[in-house]
Design an enzyme around this catalytic site. Structure first.
Site, PDB file in Angstrom:
ATOM      1  N   LEU A 543      45.318  15.610  16.066  1.00  0.00           N
ATOM      2  CA  LEU A 543      46.406  15.902  15.695  1.00  0.00           C
ATOM      3  C   LEU A 543      47.423  16.594  16.638  1.00  0.00           C
ATOM      4  CD1 LEU A 543      45.800  17.615  12.096  1.00  0.00           C
ATOM      5  CD2 LEU A 543      46.889  15.374  12.603  1.00  0.00           C
ATOM      6  N   GLU A 545      46.920  19.593  20.348  1.00  0.00           N
ATOM      7  CA  GLU A 545      46.140  20.535  21.332  1.00  0.00           C
ATOM      8  C   GLU A 545      46.461  21.932  21.222  1.00  0.00           C
ATOM      9  OE1 GLU A 545      42.773  20.656  24.358  1.00  0.00           O
ATOM     10  OE2 GLU A 545      43.893  18.843  23.640  1.00  0.00           O
ATOM     11  N   GLY A 546      45.793  22.983  20.796  1.00  0.00           N
ATOM     12  CA  GLY A 546      45.957  24.346  20.697  1.00  0.00           C
ATOM     13  C   GLY A 546      45.749  25.015  22.096  1.00  0.00           C
ATOM     14  N   GLY A 549      41.811  24.546  22.264  1.00  0.00           N
ATOM     15  CA  GLY A 549      41.182  23.281  21.892  1.00  0.00           C
ATOM     16  C   GLY A 549      42.037  22.427  21.155  1.00  0.00           C
ATOM     17  N   PRO A 550      41.557  21.176  20.923  1.00  0.00           N
ATOM     18  CA  PRO A 550      42.389  20.145  20.109  1.00  0.00           C
ATOM     19  C   PRO A 550      41.895  20.402  18.615  1.00  0.00           C
ATOM     20  CG  PRO A 550      40.417  19.191  21.232  1.00  0.00           C
ATOM     21  CD  PRO A 550      40.395  20.629  21.794  1.00  0.00           C
ATOM     22  N   LYS A 565      39.889  22.268  13.941  1.00  0.00           N
ATOM     23  CA  LYS A 565      39.861  22.869  15.092  1.00  0.00           C
ATOM     24  C   LYS A 565      38.625  23.113  15.938  1.00  0.00           C
ATOM     25  CE  LYS A 565      41.259  27.297  17.289  1.00  0.00           C
ATOM     26  NZ  LYS A 565      41.821  28.579  17.116  1.00  0.00           N
ATOM     27  N   ASP A 662      49.755  36.279  19.404  1.00  0.00           N
ATOM     28  CA  ASP A 662      49.925  34.900  19.884  1.00  0.00           C
ATOM     29  C   ASP A 662      50.836  34.110  18.976  1.00  0.00           C
ATOM     30  OD1 ASP A 662      50.130  33.070  21.903  1.00  0.00           O
ATOM     31  OD2 ASP A 662      48.231  31.936  21.560  1.00  0.00           O
TER      32      ASP A 662
END
Length: 849
Positions: A543, A545-546, A549-550, A565, A662
């Protein structure tokens, strides 16, 4: 008795001061016996315009310049419409300036004492005038109307409600007009002002804080009978076309429907003018950006709104990016950049990162005679065939065009436009970057050192080592075989110990009271089930990339769609942050917070299973030129209000007071009904009930969203999240991404860009275009105002989240925001994660327990 006399004297003195103030504040005239000195002003009879001394840099204490100018009396911030001494600014003590009638002219004098004169340069226009109290005064004429002297002693300068300053030969309205400011405009065309065809022009300011004549002007072309905008008095880049047709086109603007704005073209007397409803305020301005703008004042919003700007595309302004500068309208401000191999050259006295007027210069000089130059192709370019810089060779193929440029050392660049060959032997101006597969290829001559020749060097190197390589390989094979076995044994042992350690941590996580089976439908999934659900983490299931991680889409055995996640092995988020995120989301339950369904800790893998959000994250829609059209005003406000409610829950209503740390667009997830849900609690901090702030060694977050006190000093508080929310709110309203502003190129941050826009137009110009007419201008202005309150430098100046919720749902008066410090950011969504010491005291980060 003495006290009584003293009181009578004070009363008498007070009455005199009051009466003198009433006279000075209501006069609209400068006469022989009534000059204007210092900061005194005159006001038009209808209390509309005011004339006097002003400075464009009121916040500057050193090197402040003063000008005689005219402005709207009841418009804030101050809007200057005319400047007398544009080319002769005043400096020093403002009290020495005198505007008076002398010899039939309106003259601006500077009376300089002998003491001050000794510290000033140049005395050509100064001469001793008189001795007063022992000081010799010198008299300088700074500016004058310059008309032939009138013998009348009754010459007056009168300021009218039209914004016209008229010098006339007597006090009566029928007296002859000797001079008027309408015949000598600055950058503004006011209703009633006449443009004398062929003689008058409007010239932009040099910059927003410098009224001196700038590079752009609006003129009348008598040959074409049209208005044109001109760069540097040499190059026209926009034309109205036939004046009559252009004036008629104004009737088609929706904003002008129902108004009484009309233009009059009088060819017999050779002038053009326009008129409006006396109750409304319109003005036409030649802006510093090279755009000619029609603006109207909104009384309710207390701001100027741009109805029309010509040319409407910034890149259509001639030479807006200087020589060898490329303009791209789709690029985040500023739209300019230098061609490869060139660097920006700052204009004299300018440090504005948006200013490319100085153009670009080569990083490495050409050495054509050594044949060390090469040509770099730049695709999708719109080329300006300026006869002063480009030669047009009407015949020849592409190869012929290239060979001619290669053979000519003065050739800077070339391009082939169909059957035409364009050759630049001087600087290239007005280059524009177009969308893919449009325009032409521009071949730029550069020194070889500016063009990568890695492939050539690689080929030569491979030839040289072709003989040595077999010998080296043969000698290494035996050694490598020995090391392979040893490496496999050691790495296997390390992996086994790491797996045991991680599984131990996992058990601690489960048995330490952080997660219990009575949790909110929490479950533990093994890695095998997750691999099946994601098709072994297939690319098709990814979905996005954070920061840590993806994220993959998966389908559990019970048919439920979930988002998984996967913590990256290279991520700075370790088991501590993983624990933090799990415990916080379990204990926090709110419709605007993402819901955690399960988790997995197995070997090197750490995974979290969330509810699936069909519309993914906000940034995927907001910053996509096509998808952003789905976000109309109502939807954006729904996202804003939902985010504030989620943040209010974290700060005030949850069992644990949480600072997110964040908050950004990529951490706002959207369900199928566009309801926002705050996610990613890996870096969140738990606060005590009465705790106001905290400090940390470890700064984690994303550049562009972090508050100054957190990024620079490690101080965490609820106001840190408020700052991030302010940046997020600016992004939602403008559609611009905070992390697109690169620090190395010294570009403005998003906050700087929004602040300047707010100061100029109350932020109207920054509203995202895809919203079209769906938004409420008043609500949008209010949101921008609230956002600027949130990004103020000092935490105490920022509102609490409960106050923000109240501001968004009410129309009460908002406090005026303070100008924020303009900070630059790294390129892209770069996570910040570093350690530093505060006052040499070691600080530790609180963990969720």
């Amino acid at each position: 008795m003495q006290i009584c006399k003293k009181n009578v004297f004070l009363l008498y003195y007070g009455v005199l001061v009051f009466l003198s103030f009433q006279v000075s504040s209501s006069t609209d005239t400068i006469s022989t016996n009534q000059p204007l000195s210092g900061f005194e002003t005159i006001v038009s009879s209808g209390d509309i315009f005011e004339l006097g001394l002003f400075t464009p840099t009121p916040d500057t204490y050193d090197h402040r310049n003063y000008y005689i100018g005219m402005w709207y009396r009841h418009v804030s911030p101050q809007t200057i419409v005319w400047v007398a001494n544009r080319e002769s600014p005043l400096g020093g003590d403002a009290s020495t300036y005198l505007l008076k009638i002398l010899d039939g002219n309106l003259i601006l004098h500077d009376n300089i004492s002998a003491t001050r004169k000794s510290h000033t340069e140049g005395t050509s226009r100064r001469s001793p005038q008189k001795i007063s109290e022992g000081n010799l005064l010198f008299h300088e004429t700074v500016w004058s109307t310059g008309v032939n002297s009138s013998m009348s002693k009754d010459v007056q300068a009168v300021l009218f409600d039209s914004g016209n300053l008229v010098l006339r030969d007597g006090p009566n309205s029928s007296a002859a007009v000797l001079w008027q400011s309408f015949d000598h405009p600055s950058d503004t065309w006011l209703p009633g002002g006449k443009i004398r065809l062929g003689s008058q022009l409007f010239t932009s300011w040099e910059s927003l804080i410098d009224p001196s004549p700038g590079r752009y002007s609006l003129e009348f072309d008598p040959k074409l009978h049209s208005l044109v905008t001109v760069w540097n008095r040499s190059k026209s880049y926009w034309s109205s076309g036939p004046l009559y047709d252009w004036l008629q086109s104004f009737k088609g603007f929706p904003e002008l429907q129902g108004t009484k704005l009309s233009f009059t073209l009088n060819m017999d007397e050779s002038y053009i003018t326009f008129s409006v409803d006396p109750q409304s305020r319109y003005r036409l301005v030649m802006g510093v950006s090279g755009q000619f703008m029609l603006q109207v004042w909104h009384v309710d919003l207390q701001s100027w709104r741009v109805i029309l700007s010509q040319p409407d595309n910034r890149c259509d302004v001639y030479n807006s990016c200087g020589s060898f500068g490329i303009c791209n309208e789709n690029r985040e401000p500023p739209p300019c950049r230098c061609v490869p191999g060139f660097k920006r050259e700052f204009s004299q006295g300018s440090d504005d990162s948006n200013d490319y007027s100085g153009g670009c210069k080569r990083e490495t000089y050409l050495h054509c005679y050594k044949r060390n130059d090469e040509f770099l192709p730049i695709e999708n370019m719109k080329l300006a065939t300026d006869p002063t810089t480009a030669s047009v060779l009407t015949s020849g193929t592409f190869r012929t065009c290239a060979s001619r440029c290669v053979a000519d050392c003065s050739c800077q660049a070339y391009a082939n436009d169909g059957n035409k060959c364009l050759v630049w032997t001087k600087d290239a101006f007005n280059l524009q970057q177009l969308d893919a597969n449009k325009g032409h290829t521009f071949f730029l001559r550069l020194a070889s050192s500016n063009i990568s020749t890695a492939n050539n060097r690689k080929t030569e190197h491979s030839k040289g080592k072709s003989i040595v390589l077999p010998l080296v390989l043969a000698s290494l094979v035996a050694t490598a075989a020995c090391f392979v076995g040893l490496y496999c044994c050691i790495s296997s042992r390390i992996r086994r110990k790491k797996k045991q350690r991680d599984e131990k941590h996992s058990r601690e996580l489960l048995e330490g009271g952080l997660i219990d089976d009575a949790g909110e439908n929490m479950c533990y999934l093994n890695l095998h089930d997750i691999m099946v659900a994601t098709n072994s983490f297939s690319r098709k299931k990814k979905l996005g990339e954070g920061g840590f991680g993806p994220v993959y889409k998966g389908k559990l055995p019970n048919g439920m769609e979930v988002a998984i996640k996967r913590l990256s092995k290279k991520s700075s988020q370790g088991l501590t942050e993983f624990k933090n995120e799990v415990v916080l989301i379990i204990k926090l339950q709110h419709k605007n917070l993402v819901r955690l369904l399960g988790y997995c800790v197995e070997g090197d893998e750490k995974l979290l299973i969330y509810e699936y959000m069909s519309n993914k994250s906000l940034d995927g829609l907001l910053f996509d030129s096509l998808k952003s059209r789905e976000l109309d005003w109502e939807t954006r406000m729904k996202i804003v209000n939902g985010t504030t409610r989620g943040l209010q829950y974290l700060h005030e209503y949850s069992r644990l007071r949480i600072i997110h740390r964040d908050l950004k667009a990529s951490n706002i997830l959207l369900d199928d009904e566009m309801n926002p849900k705050i996610s990613d609690f890996g870096t969140a901090r738990i606060f005590g009930c009465k705790q106001i702030d905290d400090s940390t060694q470890r700064i984690v977050g994303t550049f562009g969203y972090m508050s100054p006190e957190y990024a620079l000093g490690g101080v965490i508080s609820e106001k840190s999240d408020i700052y991030s929310f302010g940046v997020l709110l600016l992004e939602i309203i403008s559609g611009k991404k905070a992390t697109r502003f690169v620090h190395n190129d010294q570009k403005h941050s998003l906050i700087a860009y929004e602040w300047e826009s707010w100061c100029e137009t109350k932020g109207v110009s920054i509203i995202d275009e895809p919203m079209c007419c769906s938004y409420s201008l008043e609500e949008a202005m209010r949101c921008i105002h609230i956002a600027l309150l949130c990004v103020q430098d000092h935490p105490k100046d920022r509102p609490m989240i409960s106050q923000i919720v109240y501001m968004l749902s009410n129309d009460n008066t908002l406090p005026i925001p303070k100008q924020p410090t303009f900070s630059n950011v790294l390129n892209g969504d770069q996570q910040l994660d570093y350690v530093f010491s505060i006052n040499e005291a070691t600080q530790t980060e609180l963990e969720a327990r």
